[in-house]
Design a protein around this motif. Structure first.
Motif, PDB file in Angstrom:
ATOM      1  N   ALA A  24      17.921   2.652  63.932  1.00  0.00           N
ATOM      2  CA  ALA A  24      17.279   1.808  64.957  1.00  0.00           C
ATOM      3  C   ALA A  24      18.247   1.392  66.053  1.00  0.00           C
ATOM      4  O   ALA A  24      17.825   0.865  67.086  1.00  0.00           O
ATOM      5  N   ASP A  43       8.822  -7.389  70.521  1.00  0.00           N
ATOM      6  CA  ASP A  43       7.933  -6.278  70.174  1.00  0.00           C
ATOM      7  C   ASP A  43       8.688  -4.958  70.176  1.00  0.00           C
ATOM      8  O   ASP A  43       8.476  -4.111  69.295  1.00  0.00           O
ATOM      9  N   ALA A  44       9.572  -4.775  71.153  1.00  0.00           N
ATOM     10  CA  ALA A  44      10.328  -3.527  71.255  1.00  0.00           C
ATOM     11  C   ALA A  44      11.246  -3.338  70.050  1.00  0.00           C
ATOM     12  O   ALA A  44      11.338  -2.241  69.485  1.00  0.00           O
ATOM     13  N   THR A  45      11.909  -4.424  69.640  1.00  0.00           N
ATOM     14  CA  THR A  45      12.792  -4.339  68.476  1.00  0.00           C
ATOM     15  C   THR A  45      12.008  -4.052  67.217  1.00  0.00           C
ATOM     16  O   THR A  45      12.409  -3.224  66.385  1.00  0.00           O
ATOM     17  N   ARG A  46      10.880  -4.731  67.053  1.00  0.00           N
ATOM     18  CA  ARG A  46      10.052  -4.528  65.860  1.00  0.00           C
ATOM     19  C   ARG A  46       9.555  -3.082  65.781  1.00  0.00           C
ATOM     20  O   ARG A  46       9.580  -2.466  64.708  1.00  0.00           O
ATOM     21  N   GLU A  47       9.160  -2.521  66.923  1.00  0.00           N
ATOM     22  CA  GLU A  47       8.676  -1.141  66.942  1.00  0.00           C
ATOM     23  C   GLU A  47       9.810  -0.167  66.609  1.00  0.00           C
ATOM     24  O   GLU A  47       9.619   0.795  65.862  1.00  0.00           O
ATOM     25  N   ARG A  48      11.013  -0.449  67.138  1.00  0.00           N
ATOM     26  CA  ARG A  48      12.156   0.418  66.880  1.00  0.00           C
ATOM     27  C   ARG A  48      12.539   0.396  65.396  1.00  0.00           C
ATOM     28  O   ARG A  48      12.853   1.429  64.812  1.00  0.00           O
ATOM     29  N   ASN A  50      10.484  -0.338  62.874  1.00  0.00           N
ATOM     30  CA  ASN A  50       9.415   0.323  62.122  1.00  0.00           C
ATOM     31  C   ASN A  50       9.542   1.836  62.199  1.00  0.00           C
ATOM     32  O   ASN A  50       9.319   2.544  61.201  1.00  0.00           O
ATOM     33  N   GLN A  51       9.907   2.345  63.371  1.00  0.00           N
ATOM     34  CA  GLN A  51      10.100   3.785  63.519  1.00  0.00           C
ATOM     35  C   GLN A  51      11.265   4.266  62.653  1.00  0.00           C
ATOM     36  O   GLN A  51      11.196   5.326  62.024  1.00  0.00           O
TER      37      GLN A  51
END
Length: 347
Positions: A24, A43-48, A50-51
Motif C-alpha cells: 500500500a 477514503d484514498a488511504t482506505r481504498e489503497r 483494501n487493494q
C-alpha cells in the motif's frame, strides 16, 4: 523447497501486516488504523489498503478484531524535562480526565533527547499505548509526519506546536501574552526592557519574542530591544541575568523572562550584584508556577491555565480515539499577575 539462491523458502507463507503496508506504500500503523477504525483514515488511504489486502491475501477481519481486543487503555504524556515544575498542573489535569474515562497515564521523560522520544512512539506501533499528548516540540518530525503533513498516530499537542504538521493544539496566545507583559512594563516608565528568551528554535519562544519586539516598536522603543537566550532553567536565568545586568553599558531596568524559572534565576543574579528589585530592576516571568508566589520578592508573571490545558488536551485525544471531530486549535486565556517584583522606574 529451495529458491534460485539455494535458500529455503516457505511456499505458502502467511501474509503479514508488513506485507500489506509495503504493497500500500504506507506505514504498518496506518494499515492497523484502517483495519481497526476505518473512519479515522481518508477514503484514498482506505481504498489503497483494501487493494493491498486483496493483492497479498491478508485476512483483515480477524486482524481488526484482534486490534480492538489489544486496546491498551494507556495514554503517554511526553515531556521534555520531568523536573520542570511547569508540567505538574498540566499532568494533573490530564490524569483527572484520563481516570474518569478508564485510561491510565504514562509519563514519558525525553530529557531533551530525540532518541528517548522515539522509544515512546514505539509503544503506539506495538499497541502498548493508544495515543500521545505531546508537551514538547523537541522530537524528530519524521516520527509523526506523513507526506500530506498529517500525523500518523493519535496525537495532541499541549502548550507547544509545530508550524508544518497538522496536529490538534491546546495553548494560549503567546504573542498576546508577551504584548501584555511589555505594555505593563512600559506603563511603569521602563524603556530599557530586555527579554530572556527560551530556545530560539522553539515556536512558542518565537511568538513571545515577536510580541516583545512588536510592543517595543509600537511604543517607539524598537531600537532599545535587548535579547538574551536561555533554556527555561534556573541556571540559565542566573547566568544570562548576570550577563545582562553586569554589562559596561547602561543595564536594563526591566527583564521579561520566558519562564518563571529563568526569572527566579535573574532575581538571584540581581541579589548577587546588589541590585534592588523592584527599586532598581523589575522582573517578569511566565507560567505562574507555584514557586513564583513564594520567592523573594514575589514574582510578577503571566499565568497560563495549566490544569485546563491538561484537561482539554486529554479530552481532545479521547475524541480522536473515538473517531470524533476535534477542534484543530483551542486557544485558552492567559493573564498577567502583578506581584512585588515589578515597580515604577526610578529616573
Amino acid at each position: 523447497m529451495l529458491n534460485q539462491q539455494g535458500s529455503h523458502q516457505l511456499p505458502h507463507a502467511v501474509p503479514t501486516i508488513k506485507d500489506v503496508a509495503k504493497a500500500a506504500g504506507c506505514s504498518t500503523a496506518t494499515v492497523s488504523r484502517a483495519l481497526a477504525a476505518p473512519e479515522k483514515v481518508s477514503d484514498a488511504t482506505r481504498e489503497r489498503v483494501n487493494q493491498a489486502i486483496a493483492e497479498v491475501g491478508y485476512a483483515p477481519n480477524i486482524a481488526a478484531r484482534n486490534l480492538r481486543r489489544a486496546e491498551s487503555k494507556t495514554i503517554v504524556a511526553l515531556l521534555p524535562d520531568i523536573s520542570n515544575p511547569f508540567f505538574s498542573e498540566i499532568i494533573s489535569g490530564m490524569e483527572d480526565v484520563a481516570h474518569q474515562a478508564g485510561y491510565q497515564l504514562l509519563i514519558g521523560d525525553c530529557e531533551h533527547d530525540p532518541a528517548r522520544a522515539e522509544s515512546y512512539f514505539r509503544l503506539l506501533s506495538t499497541n502498548q499505548a493508544d495515543g500521545i499528548v505531546l508537551l514538547t516540540s523537541e522530537i524528530p518530525k519524521a516520527l509523526i509526519k506523513r507526506a500530506d503533513g498529517q500525523a500518523d498516530f493519535p496525537l495532541v499537542m499541549a502548550c507547544e506546536f509545530f508550524s508544518d504538521i497538522d496536529l490538534p493544539v491546546i495553548a494560549i496566545d503567546n504573542h498576546q501574552a508577551s504584548c501584555q507583559a511589555i505594555d505593563y512594563l512600559v506603563s511603569l516608565g521602563h524603556q530599557r526592557i530586555a527579554t530572556l528568551s527560551g530556545p530560539a528554535n522553539n515556536p512558542i519562544c518565537r511568538e513571545r519574542l515577536r510580541g516583545y519586539q512588536d510592543t517595543l516598536s509600537a511604543h517607539g522603543l524598537g531600537d532599545k530591544a535587548c535579547v538574551a537566550e536561555g533554556d527555561f532553567s534556573f541556571r540559565s536565568g542566573y547566568q544570562q541575568g548576570l550577563m545582562l545586568l553586569d554589562s559596561a553599558s547602561a543595564p536594563p531596568t526591566a527583564i521579561f523572562c520566558h519562564s518563571d524559572e529563568m526569572a527566579i534565576g535573574v532575581l538571584k543574579a540581581a541579589r548577587q550584584l546588589d541590585i534592588a528589585v523592584p527599586e532598581q530592576l523589575s522582573v517578569v516571568g511566565f507560567d505562574n508556577i507555584g514557586l513564583s508566589e513564594y520567592c523573594e520578592p514575589e514574582l510578577t508573571t503571566v499565568s497560563q491555565p495549566r490544569n485546563e490545558i491538561g484537561q482539554q488536551a486529554m479530552q481532545s485525544l479521547l475524541h480522536l480515539l473515538r473517531g470524533e471531530r476535534v477542534i484543530r486549535r483551542q486557544t485558552l486565556s492567559s493573564h498577567l499577575i502583578v506581584r512585588k517584583s515589578t515597580g515604577k522606574v526610578n529616573v
